[in-house]
Design an enzyme around this catalytic site. Structure first.
Site, PDB file in Angstrom:
ATOM      1  N   SER A  71       0.885  -1.093  -0.159  1.00 28.98           N
ATOM      2  CA  SER A  71       0.061   0.155  -0.026  1.00 28.98           C
ATOM      3  C   SER A  71       1.017   1.470   0.007  1.00 28.98           C
ATOM      4  O   SER A  71       0.169   2.334  -0.250  1.00 28.98           O
ATOM      5  CB  SER A  71      -0.930  -0.184   1.238  1.00 28.98           C
ATOM      6  OG  SER A  71      -2.153  -0.650   0.920  1.00 28.98           O
ATOM      7  N   LYS A  74       0.427   3.421  -3.034  1.00 28.48           N
ATOM      8  CA  LYS A  74      -0.770   4.197  -3.236  1.00 28.48           C
ATOM      9  C   LYS A  74      -0.369   5.727  -3.128  1.00 28.48           C
ATOM     10  O   LYS A  74      -1.187   6.507  -3.913  1.00 28.48           O
ATOM     11  CB  LYS A  74      -1.869   3.844  -2.321  1.00 28.48           C
ATOM     12  CG  LYS A  74      -2.370   2.340  -2.162  1.00 28.48           C
ATOM     13  CD  LYS A  74      -3.196   2.097  -1.042  1.00 28.48           C
ATOM     14  CE  LYS A  74      -3.686   0.973  -1.180  1.00 28.48           C
ATOM     15  NZ  LYS A  74      -4.549   0.367   0.167  1.00 28.48           N
ATOM     16  N   TYR A 196      -2.800  -2.371 -10.471  1.00 28.96           N
ATOM     17  CA  TYR A 196      -2.882  -2.388  -9.005  1.00 28.96           C
ATOM     18  C   TYR A 196      -1.974  -3.574  -8.396  1.00 28.96           C
ATOM     19  O   TYR A 196      -1.168  -3.189  -7.519  1.00 28.96           O
ATOM     20  CB  TYR A 196      -4.355  -2.457  -8.625  1.00 28.96           C
ATOM     21  CG  TYR A 196      -4.266  -2.299  -7.068  1.00 28.96           C
ATOM     22  CD1 TYR A 196      -4.043  -1.191  -6.381  1.00 28.96           C
ATOM     23  CD2 TYR A 196      -4.704  -3.348  -6.337  1.00 28.96           C
ATOM     24  CE1 TYR A 196      -4.037  -1.071  -5.047  1.00 28.96           C
ATOM     25  CE2 TYR A 196      -4.737  -3.507  -4.984  1.00 28.96           C
ATOM     26  CZ  TYR A 196      -4.228  -2.264  -4.329  1.00 28.96           C
ATOM     27  OH  TYR A 196      -4.546  -2.224  -2.858  1.00 28.96           O
ATOM     28  N   TYR A 248      -4.093   3.717   7.461  1.00 28.07           N
ATOM     29  CA  TYR A 248      -5.495   2.977   7.715  1.00 28.07           C
ATOM     30  C   TYR A 248      -6.332   3.624   8.870  1.00 28.07           C
ATOM     31  O   TYR A 248      -6.082   4.844   8.928  1.00 28.07           O
ATOM     32  CB  TYR A 248      -5.250   1.304   7.659  1.00 28.07           C
ATOM     33  CG  TYR A 248      -4.251   0.818   6.913  1.00 28.07           C
ATOM     34  CD1 TYR A 248      -4.159   1.045   5.686  1.00 28.07           C
ATOM     35  CD2 TYR A 248      -3.403  -0.006   7.416  1.00 28.07           C
ATOM     36  CE1 TYR A 248      -3.207   0.326   4.817  1.00 28.07           C
ATOM     37  CE2 TYR A 248      -2.142  -0.747   6.766  1.00 28.07           C
ATOM     38  CZ  TYR A 248      -2.120  -0.383   5.346  1.00 28.07           C
ATOM     39  OH  TYR A 248      -1.273  -0.946   4.794  1.00 28.07           O
ATOM     40  N   VAL A 266       1.147  -3.837   3.881  1.00 27.97           N
ATOM     41  CA  VAL A 266       0.918  -5.117   4.651  1.00 27.97           C
ATOM     42  C   VAL A 266       2.315  -5.911   4.024  1.00 27.97           C
ATOM     43  O   VAL A 266       2.287  -7.063   5.018  1.00 27.97           O
ATOM     44  CB  VAL A 266      -0.172  -5.893   4.277  1.00 27.97           C
ATOM     45  CG1 VAL A 266      -1.725  -5.221   4.597  1.00 27.97           C
ATOM     46  CG2 VAL A 266      -0.323  -6.121   2.576  1.00 27.97           C
TER      47      VAL A 266
HETATM   48  N1  GLN Z   1      -1.698  -5.311  -2.337  1.00 29.54           N
HETATM   49  C1  GLN Z   1      -2.637  -5.122  -1.127  1.00 29.54           C
HETATM   50  C2  GLN Z   1      -4.072  -5.364  -1.173  1.00 29.54           C
HETATM   51  O1  GLN Z   1      -4.738  -4.839  -1.801  1.00 29.54           O
HETATM   52  C3  GLN Z   1      -2.160  -3.854  -0.391  1.00 29.54           C
HETATM   53  C4  GLN Z   1      -2.692  -3.606   0.864  1.00 29.54           C
HETATM   54  C5  GLN Z   1      -2.068  -2.845   1.862  1.00 29.54           C
HETATM   55  O2  GLN Z   1      -0.798  -2.779   2.010  1.00 29.54           O
HETATM   56  N2  GLN Z   1      -2.783  -2.329   3.002  1.00 29.54           N
HETATM   57  O3  GLN Z   1      -4.718  -6.024  -0.189  1.00 29.54           O
END
Ligand code: GLN
Length: 328
Positions: A71, A74, A196, A248, A266
């Protein structure tokens, strides 16, 4: 050119060593296993890296162990979308409001019907759609090149993690199709999801995250190579959203305790940006219930206290208050 660790043991290195030692014992938390390949990584590595705007790097622990950016990507793709489409167009399709819900929640703002923000999966998949529309079939290569310029080295895709998420990412697929149904994505959805999944599977190290963070902190210019990687206006908007939504549904607590724009993934990484001052990268794969690295959160908290990094701490040398005070 790569940033090199400094030779002498500076005060900052002593603080890093102390923070690392005090948080190393934390073995609680779980590996993310909803992407099967992530459940297989070694759980114990722990590294912290700090890059300054002077291009110096201070490191402790496992700062060269690769992991997937997840993430954290992002924040960078949001920055790219702002540059490519402008803030009005981006804002028309994705909001900037913390959702207070888990990153993979299947929900939209009930009034605007847009995803809440670009740091949750729904928002990030929408941003991937914008990049795919604007850049076409080469979107991933362009994105990878930009991430590489920020890190100061050629980054690569972790094929196994990419395939694993592509094969198992049904929840994200569901989100993609819902985005199509509310008009946030256009047909076809699969190439957007593919973009993605790939952006999430780019391999980085804690050292890379520190350099990427320092590039953002340095108004978009990589402090080692001197390359202008991101547009300064897009950096401003990206930092604002990292500050409010980057961790988050822990973002409010993080802003309160740590006070640094940040983004976690994650894969176990956290990037922090002390504006006009430092980039910080941590890596430790065990995650808390919200999906943030356990040791990373503890380490950042201590570093923020020890170095006075909180955005509203008057001793923070990056704050306009102290800068203007010192300039007198
Ligand atoms: N690739 C992971 C997902 O889309 C990324 C989520 C994350 O790092 N929070 O679930």
């Amino acid at each position: 050119m790569h940033a090199q660790p400094t030779g002498q043991t500076s005060a900052i290195e002593q603080i890093l060593a102390d923070v690392h030692r005090r948080t190393l014992g934390r073995r609680d938390g779980e590996l993310a296993d909803y992407i099967p390949e992530l459940g297989k990584v070694a759980p114990d590595p722990y590294g912290i890296a700090i890059a300054t705007l002077g291009g110096k790097l201070h490191c402790i622990g496992d700062v060269d162990v690769p992991f997937t950016i997840q993430s954290i990507s992002k924040a960078l793709t949001f920055c790219m979308a702002l540059e490519l489409l402008g803030r009005e167009d981006v804002f028309a399709r994705v909001g900037v409001e913390p959702s207070g819900d888990a990153f993979n929640a299947i929900e939209f703002d009930p009034v605007s019907r847009r995803p809440y923000n670009p740091m949750v999966n729904a928002g990030a998949i929408t941003v991937a759609g914008m990049l795919r529309d604007a850049l076409g079939g080469n979107a991933f290569e362009i994105l990878l090149e930009r991430f590489s310029l920020a890190a100061g080295r050629a980054l690569e895709l972790d094929e196994a993690v990419y395939r694993s998420e592509a094969a198992s990412g049904h929840r994200n697929r569901a989100i993609g199709h819902l985005l199509l149904s509310v008009g946030a994505l256009r047909e076809p959805v699969d190439p957007v999801l593919d973009l993605y999944f790939r952006q999430c599977a780019i391999q980085v190290t804690a050292r890379d995250l520190a350099l990427i963070g320092a590039t953002i902190a340095n108004m978009g210019e990589n402090p080692v190579s001197g390359t202008q990687v991101f547009d300064v206006d897009a950096v401003r908007d990206t930092l604002a959203v990292m500050f409010t939504c980057g961790m988050y549904d822990y973002s409010g607590n993080w802003a309160y305790d740590v006070g640094v724009p940040a983004k976690s993934g994650v894969g176990g990484g956290i990037i922090g940006v002390v504006n006009r001052q430092l980039g910080i990268g941590t890596f430790s794969p065990r995650l808390d219930a919200k999906g943030n690295s356990v040791r990373g959160v503890c380490g950042f908290r201590m570093l923020s206290d020890e170095l006075g990094l909180h955005a509203f701490d008057p001793t923070n040398r990056g704050s306009a208050l102290v800068d203007s005070f010192l300039a007198r």
